[in-house]
Design a protein around this motif. Structure first.
Motif, short mmCIF file in Angstrom:
data_model
loop_
_atom_site.label_atom_id
_atom_site.label_comp_id
_atom_site.label_asym_id
_atom_site.label_seq_id
_atom_site.Cartn_x
_atom_site.Cartn_y
_atom_site.Cartn_z
N SER A 96 22.55 -62.98 -56.84
CA SER A 96 22.48 -63.01 -58.31
C SER A 96 21.11 -62.58 -58.80
CB SER A 96 22.81 -64.41 -58.85
OG SER A 96 21.84 -65.36 -58.43
N ASP A 97 20.05 -62.95 -58.07
CA ASP A 97 18.71 -62.57 -58.51
C ASP A 97 18.51 -61.06 -58.39
OD1 ASP A 97 16.06 -63.66 -59.41
OD2 ASP A 97 15.39 -62.58 -57.63
N PHE A 98 19.03 -60.46 -57.32
CA PHE A 98 18.92 -59.01 -57.19
C PHE A 98 19.73 -58.31 -58.28
CE2 PHE A 98 20.46 -54.94 -55.35
CZ PHE A 98 19.23 -54.28 -55.35
N LEU A 99 20.92 -58.83 -58.58
CA LEU A 99 21.72 -58.24 -59.65
C LEU A 99 21.00 -58.35 -60.99
CD1 LEU A 99 25.29 -59.56 -58.69
CD2 LEU A 99 24.45 -57.19 -58.52
N GLN A 100 20.35 -59.49 -61.24
CA GLN A 100 19.60 -59.64 -62.48
C GLN A 100 18.41 -58.69 -62.53
OE1 GLN A 100 19.23 -63.75 -64.31
NE2 GLN A 100 19.80 -64.33 -62.22
N TRP A 101 17.77 -58.47 -61.39
CA TRP A 101 16.68 -57.48 -61.34
C TRP A 101 17.21 -56.10 -61.73
CZ3 TRP A 101 15.70 -52.90 -58.86
CH2 TRP A 101 14.38 -52.45 -58.87
N PHE A 211 10.21 -56.63 -63.15
CA PHE A 211 11.53 -57.03 -63.65
C PHE A 211 12.05 -58.32 -63.04
CE2 PHE A 211 11.56 -52.30 -63.78
CZ PHE A 211 11.61 -52.14 -65.15
N ALA A 212 11.35 -58.86 -62.05
CA ALA A 212 11.87 -59.98 -61.27
C ALA A 212 12.10 -61.22 -62.13
CB ALA A 212 10.91 -60.31 -60.13
N ILE A 213 13.10 -61.99 -61.73
CA ILE A 213 13.34 -63.31 -62.31
C ILE A 213 12.78 -64.37 -61.36
CG2 ILE A 213 15.04 -64.91 -63.24
CD1 ILE A 213 14.84 -62.23 -64.73
N VAL A 214 13.31 -64.46 -60.16
CA VAL A 214 12.84 -65.43 -59.17
C VAL A 214 12.00 -64.76 -58.09
CG1 VAL A 214 13.52 -67.13 -57.42
CG2 VAL A 214 14.81 -66.97 -59.57
N SER A 216 9.81 -61.99 -56.73
CA SER A 216 8.96 -60.83 -57.02
C SER A 216 9.07 -59.78 -55.93
CB SER A 216 7.50 -61.26 -57.16
OG SER A 216 7.03 -61.82 -55.93
N ALA A 217 9.63 -60.15 -54.78
CA ALA A 217 9.77 -59.22 -53.66
C ALA A 217 10.51 -57.96 -54.07
CB ALA A 217 10.49 -59.90 -52.50
N TRP A 218 11.47 -58.08 -55.00
CA TRP A 218 12.20 -56.88 -55.44
C TRP A 218 11.23 -55.87 -56.06
CZ3 TRP A 218 16.07 -57.90 -52.73
CH2 TRP A 218 16.79 -59.09 -52.81
N ASP A 219 10.30 -56.35 -56.88
CA ASP A 219 9.36 -55.44 -57.52
C ASP A 219 8.39 -54.82 -56.52
OD1 ASP A 219 10.00 -55.41 -60.36
OD2 ASP A 219 9.49 -57.52 -60.35
N TRP A 220 7.89 -55.63 -55.58
CA TRP A 220 6.99 -55.07 -54.57
C TRP A 220 7.73 -54.08 -53.69
CZ3 TRP A 220 2.18 -55.83 -55.75
CH2 TRP A 220 1.77 -57.01 -56.37
N LEU A 221 8.99 -54.37 -53.38
CA LEU A 221 9.78 -53.50 -52.51
C LEU A 221 10.09 -52.17 -53.18
CD1 LEU A 221 11.40 -53.12 -49.87
CD2 LEU A 221 13.33 -54.23 -51.02
N PHE A 222 10.47 -52.22 -54.46
CA PHE A 222 10.87 -51.00 -55.16
C PHE A 222 9.74 -50.40 -56.00
CE2 PHE A 222 14.91 -53.27 -54.43
CZ PHE A 222 15.58 -52.29 -53.71
N ARG A 223 8.53 -50.88 -55.79
CA ARG A 223 7.33 -50.30 -56.38
C ARG A 223 7.34 -50.35 -57.92
NH1 ARG A 223 4.17 -47.87 -52.77
NH2 ARG A 223 3.13 -46.63 -54.37
N THR A 224 7.84 -51.44 -58.46
CA THR A 224 7.78 -51.65 -59.90
C THR A 224 6.86 -52.82 -60.23
OG1 THR A 224 9.81 -53.00 -59.77
CG2 THR A 224 10.06 -50.69 -60.42
N ALA A 225 6.07 -53.26 -59.25
CA ALA A 225 5.15 -54.38 -59.46
C ALA A 225 3.82 -53.88 -60.00
CB ALA A 225 4.94 -55.14 -58.15
N TYR A 226 3.28 -54.62 -60.97
CA TYR A 226 1.94 -54.33 -61.49
C TYR A 226 1.32 -55.64 -61.94
CZ TYR A 226 -1.95 -52.18 -63.91
OH TYR A 226 -3.22 -51.81 -64.31
N TRP A 227 0.17 -56.00 -61.33
CA TRP A 227 -0.42 -57.30 -61.63
C TRP A 227 -1.92 -57.28 -61.38
CZ3 TRP A 227 0.87 -62.46 -58.68
CH2 TRP A 227 0.21 -63.51 -59.31
N PRO A 228 -2.72 -56.93 -62.36
CA PRO A 228 -4.18 -57.09 -62.23
C PRO A 228 -4.51 -58.58 -62.35
CG PRO A 228 -3.59 -55.51 -63.95
CD PRO A 228 -2.36 -56.26 -63.60
#
Length: 276
Positions: A96-101, A211-214, A216-228
């Motif tokens: 469900s978390d991946f689907l929400q992402w 875009f992550a809900i629970v 954050s690995a999805w964002d790091w994996l698909f390169r949509t993570a940004y966090w200064p």
């Protein structure tokens, strides 16, 4: 099983936590449009969700019955339905978390969906109550794209309900005015500091990120993570957010009736997300 007592209890918990452990002490307490967000909490979290969820749930059950002959893990109590509660909980949570992402990604990249998602991104000061500030159309979109796949997994209602409660807790956490240090777990679990950059009004790192809900690995994996991690965004919102009406009735019918938007207003990223 009743969802609303859990929703109420989780909300009260975060009221107390924000009073005791705020990341931004000056932003504690009542803020502009907080009353609107309390309405969204009750409407999206319970009243309208029951109606939309009942309809979409019926569609999911019907789809499952049609597809049962081709599903080795659905129907007649076999497969995942026989798994222990904890195992079903983990499967439902991850899926469900991946689907929400994925759905959250679509809300930013599909222009029509982005128009409705702007209501959520119109929040200018972050706290737990912003979790349920979203357009009622989003309830239909999320539930349609979640209920059918989850229904096809089979399984029992109890672990699925537990995942819904946990997702509510985590959604409140992501938007809460709390300072939490996740350490290395930041590459696995989302948190309020990372999610605040999702609400960044600038184009730094791209306008569609985190875009992550629970997980954050999805964002790091698909390169949509940004966090200064050395700072927070200068401003929350989106480009052209002056178009968003402050009163609740017009927010509910947005974007059918809205003020003129700023000339530049993109649904998706205008450049690849750059990881700091």
């Amino acid at each position: 099983m009743l969802y609303w007592p859990w929703l109420l209890g989780i909300s009260v918990l975060f009221v107390v936590l924000e009073l005791l452990l705020p990341a931004r002490p000056a932003e504690r307490g009542w803020r502009r449009q907080f009353g609107n967000d309390l309405f969204y909490l009750a409407f999206n979290g319970h009243f309208y969700a029951v109606v939309a969820g009942g309809f979409v749930g019926a569609v999911a059950v019907t789809a499952q019955r049609w597809l049962e002959p081709w599903l080795p893990f659905a129907g007649d109590g076999s497969g995942i339905a026989r798994w222990p509660f904890a195992a079903q909980f983990v499967v439902f949570l991850v899926v469900s978390d991946f689907l929400q992402w994925c759905v959250h990604n679509l809300l930013h990249r599909v222009p029509l969906l982005w128009q409705f998602h702007k209501v959520h991104h119109s929040v200018a000061r972050m706290d737990w109550a912003a979790n349920f500030r979203f357009h009622w159309i989003e309830v239909v979109v999320y539930r349609s794209l979640l209920f059918v796949p989850l229904g096809l997994l089979g399984g029992n209602v109890e672990p699925l309900f537990a995942v819904a409660v946990f997702a509510t807790f985590y959604g409140h956490l992501n938007h809460a005015n709390l300072k939490l240090q996740f350490g290395p777990l930041r590459y696995v679990l989302n948190g309020p500091e990372m999610h605040m950059w999702h609400h960044d009004a600038s184009r730094e790192g791209g306008v569609a990120k985190n875009f992550a809900i629970v997980f954050s690995a999805w964002d790091w994996l698909f390169r949509t993570a940004y966090w200064p991690r050395d700072r927070a965004p200068a401003r929350l919102g989106y480009e052209g957010d002056a178009e968003m009406p402050p009163d609740l009735p017009r927010q509910l019918v947005f974007p059918l009736f809205r003020r003129r938007a700023a000339p530049v207003d993109q649904a998706g990223p205008v450049e690849p997300v750059r990881q700091p």
